[in-house]
Structure formats: C-alpha cells, structure tokens
Design an enzyme around this catalytic site. Structure first.
Site, mmCIF file in Angstrom:
data_model
loop_
_atom_site.group_PDB
_atom_site.id
_atom_site.type_symbol
_atom_site.label_atom_id
_atom_site.label_comp_id
_atom_site.label_asym_id
_atom_site.label_seq_id
_atom_site.Cartn_x
_atom_site.Cartn_y
_atom_site.Cartn_z
ATOM 1 N N ARG A 1 10.224 5.139 -3.578
ATOM 2 C CA ARG A 1 9.017 4.962 -4.391
ATOM 3 C C ARG A 1 8.751 6.166 -5.268
ATOM 4 O O ARG A 1 8.710 7.296 -4.807
ATOM 5 C CB ARG A 1 7.808 4.747 -3.464
ATOM 6 C CG ARG A 1 6.445 4.761 -4.146
ATOM 7 C CD ARG A 1 6.149 3.455 -4.834
ATOM 8 N NE ARG A 1 4.810 3.445 -5.409
ATOM 9 C CZ ARG A 1 3.731 2.960 -4.787
ATOM 10 N NH1 ARG A 1 3.841 2.442 -3.596
ATOM 11 N NH2 ARG A 1 2.554 2.985 -5.374
ATOM 12 N N ARG B 1 7.270 -1.467 -8.214
ATOM 13 C CA ARG B 1 7.526 -0.475 -7.179
ATOM 14 C C ARG B 1 8.520 -0.989 -6.153
ATOM 15 O O ARG B 1 8.580 -2.183 -5.868
ATOM 16 C CB ARG B 1 6.223 -0.013 -6.503
ATOM 17 C CG ARG B 1 5.370 -1.052 -5.815
ATOM 18 C CD ARG B 1 4.314 -1.736 -6.684
ATOM 19 N NE ARG B 1 3.530 -0.883 -7.552
ATOM 20 C CZ ARG B 1 2.383 -0.306 -7.200
ATOM 21 N NH1 ARG B 1 1.874 -0.494 -6.018
ATOM 22 N NH2 ARG B 1 1.732 0.437 -8.065
ATOM 23 N N ASP C 1 5.373 -0.709 -1.596
ATOM 24 C CA ASP C 1 3.953 -0.359 -1.555
ATOM 25 C C ASP C 1 3.427 -0.732 -0.181
ATOM 26 O O ASP C 1 3.594 -1.873 0.262
ATOM 27 C CB ASP C 1 3.209 -1.147 -2.646
ATOM 28 C CG ASP C 1 1.741 -0.768 -2.757
ATOM 29 O OD1 ASP C 1 1.403 0.405 -2.517
ATOM 30 O OD2 ASP C 1 0.936 -1.654 -3.110
ATOM 31 N N ASP D 1 -0.134 -0.570 1.881
ATOM 32 C CA ASP D 1 -1.565 -0.307 1.755
ATOM 33 C C ASP D 1 -2.274 -0.639 3.060
ATOM 34 O O ASP D 1 -2.011 -1.692 3.660
ATOM 35 C CB ASP D 1 -2.181 -1.181 0.649
ATOM 36 C CG ASP D 1 -1.682 -0.813 -0.747
ATOM 37 O OD1 ASP D 1 -1.297 0.343 -0.959
ATOM 38 O OD2 ASP D 1 -1.693 -1.710 -1.610
HETATM 39 N N1 PH2 Z 1 0.754 -5.030 -5.990
HETATM 40 C C1 PH2 Z 1 0.210 -4.367 -6.988
HETATM 41 C C2 PH2 Z 1 -0.030 -4.969 -8.299
HETATM 42 N N2 PH2 Z 1 0.287 -6.353 -8.366
HETATM 43 N N3 PH2 Z 1 1.113 -8.331 -7.470
HETATM 44 C C3 PH2 Z 1 1.631 -9.005 -6.433
HETATM 45 N N4 PH2 Z 1 1.908 -10.290 -6.570
HETATM 46 N N5 PH2 Z 1 1.882 -8.408 -5.237
HETATM 47 C C4 PH2 Z 1 1.610 -7.071 -5.048
HETATM 48 O O1 PH2 Z 1 1.843 -6.531 -3.932
HETATM 49 C C5 PH2 Z 1 1.058 -6.328 -6.110
HETATM 50 C C6 PH2 Z 1 0.812 -7.013 -7.328
HETATM 51 C C7 PH2 Z 1 -0.220 -2.978 -6.837
HETATM 52 O O2 PH2 Z 1 -0.102 -2.506 -5.595
HETATM 53 MG MG MG Z 2 -1.085 -2.007 -3.591
HETATM 54 MG MG MG Z 3 -0.496 1.424 -2.570
#
Ligand code: PH2
Ligand code: MG
Ligand code: MG
Length: 160
Positions: A84, A93, A96, A98
């Site tokens: 990343r 990315r 990610d 979270d």
């Molecule tokens: N994460 C984002 C921005 N947009 N879109 C989808 N479908 N899935 C994601 O995990 C995602 C996103 C920023 O973390």
């Molecule tokens: Mg995110």
């Molecule tokens: Mg994040």
C-alpha cells in the site's frame, strides 16, 4: 464486537485483489489479534471515485486486547506489507483495512500521523459493500450511534 473492512482493487505483492484479501486475513490472525468470522468476498463497483477498477471487499470480526490505536497501527503494517502506498483519497489501493466498529466505542481523535480516527467508521451508512457483509456475519450487530441493524441500513440505502 470489533469489525474490520477489507478492500483491494489493484494487484500487489500478494497477487490479485482476491488473493490479497485472503492473505490479509491470514496476517490479521496473528499475535494479539484473532479472527472470529469472515464474510463472503464480494466484487463491488468503486464508490467515491468512479474511474478505477472494481473492488474486492469483505468484513471480518476480530478479537483482541489491543486498543483502537494499537489495532490501527497493526492494520497499517499489514497494508504496508501488501504494497500500500498512501495516495489519492478514495483512489485505487492494493489493500485497505478500516476499523468499522470497536465494541461500540464512539470516538473522534488522533489517529496515526496526520490522520484522525473516527469510530464507528463515518462511511458505514452509505456503503453497501460494508453493510451486506456485516449483515452476513453479524446479524445482531447494531450501529453504535443509530442502533440500526445492517439489514435495516441496507434497506434504507437501497431506497435512495
Ligand atoms: N474504498 C474506498 C473508496 N471506494 N469502493 C468500493 N466499492 N469498495 C471500497 O472498499 C472502497 C471504494 C476508500 O477506502
Ligand atoms: Mg476505506
Ligand atoms: Mg483506510
């Protein structure tokens, strides 16, 4: 309950987005962190910034005695190991991770570095790619602020 969202939409050192999420689950389940449940992996259209590849998304519940910040630091190490690079907000990315919810804690404050940390995650209500997996693995979960279930939040989202 502690819930973590996983997302990936570009290949990295661990392979495709799908392979990256599988490896991320293995890496999460180490040391002070234990995976409790993992949702199905879903492929979702990009949210926020449209001109980028589709995402692989999933949600896991974990058990740990780490504080939110220590858990976040651990997630950042895994993200870094997955290649990343922090760039565009909402941009592509390799991985990610979270924290969506940390035992219902309501908190906004210092995160790591310049970033702040908000719990529960501020984007839950408008992201079906986290609500559907939560409904799958944690049907009794309720949003710490609104006390709505993921299923109810999903129904509301699909109305708009
Ligand atoms: N994460 C984002 C921005 N947009 N879109 C989808 N479908 N899935 C994601 O995990 C995602 C996103 C920023 O973390
Ligand atoms: Mg995110
Ligand atoms: Mg994040």
């Amino acid at each position: 309950m502690i819930l973590i969202a996983l997302g990936s939409n570009i290949n990295g050192p661990w392979g495709s987005p799908r392979e990256t999420l599988a490896r991320a689950i293995t890496e999460l389940n180490r040391g002070p962190v234990r995976i409790a449940r993992v949702s199905s992996l879903i492929v979702t259209a990009p949210f926020g910034r449209k001109n980028q590849p589709d995402f692989a998304n999933a949600v896991a519940s974990v058990e740990t005695h780490l504080s939110p910040i220590s858990l976040l630091a651990r997630l950042h190490v895994i993200e870094r190991n997955a290649g990343r690079k922090r760039g565009l907000r909402w941009g592509p990315r390799t991985l990610d991770l979270d924290i969506l919810d940390y035992h219902g804690l309501i908190f906004t404050g210092r995160g790591i570095g310049k970033a702040s940390l908000t719990l529960p995650h501020a984007g839950i209500a408008d992201r079906s790619f986290v609500l559907a997996p939560i409904a799958e693995i944690a049907p009794r979960w309720r949003h710490p602020r609104t006390h709505q279930s993921a299923k109810a939040m999903l129904a509301r989202l699909n109305q708009n």
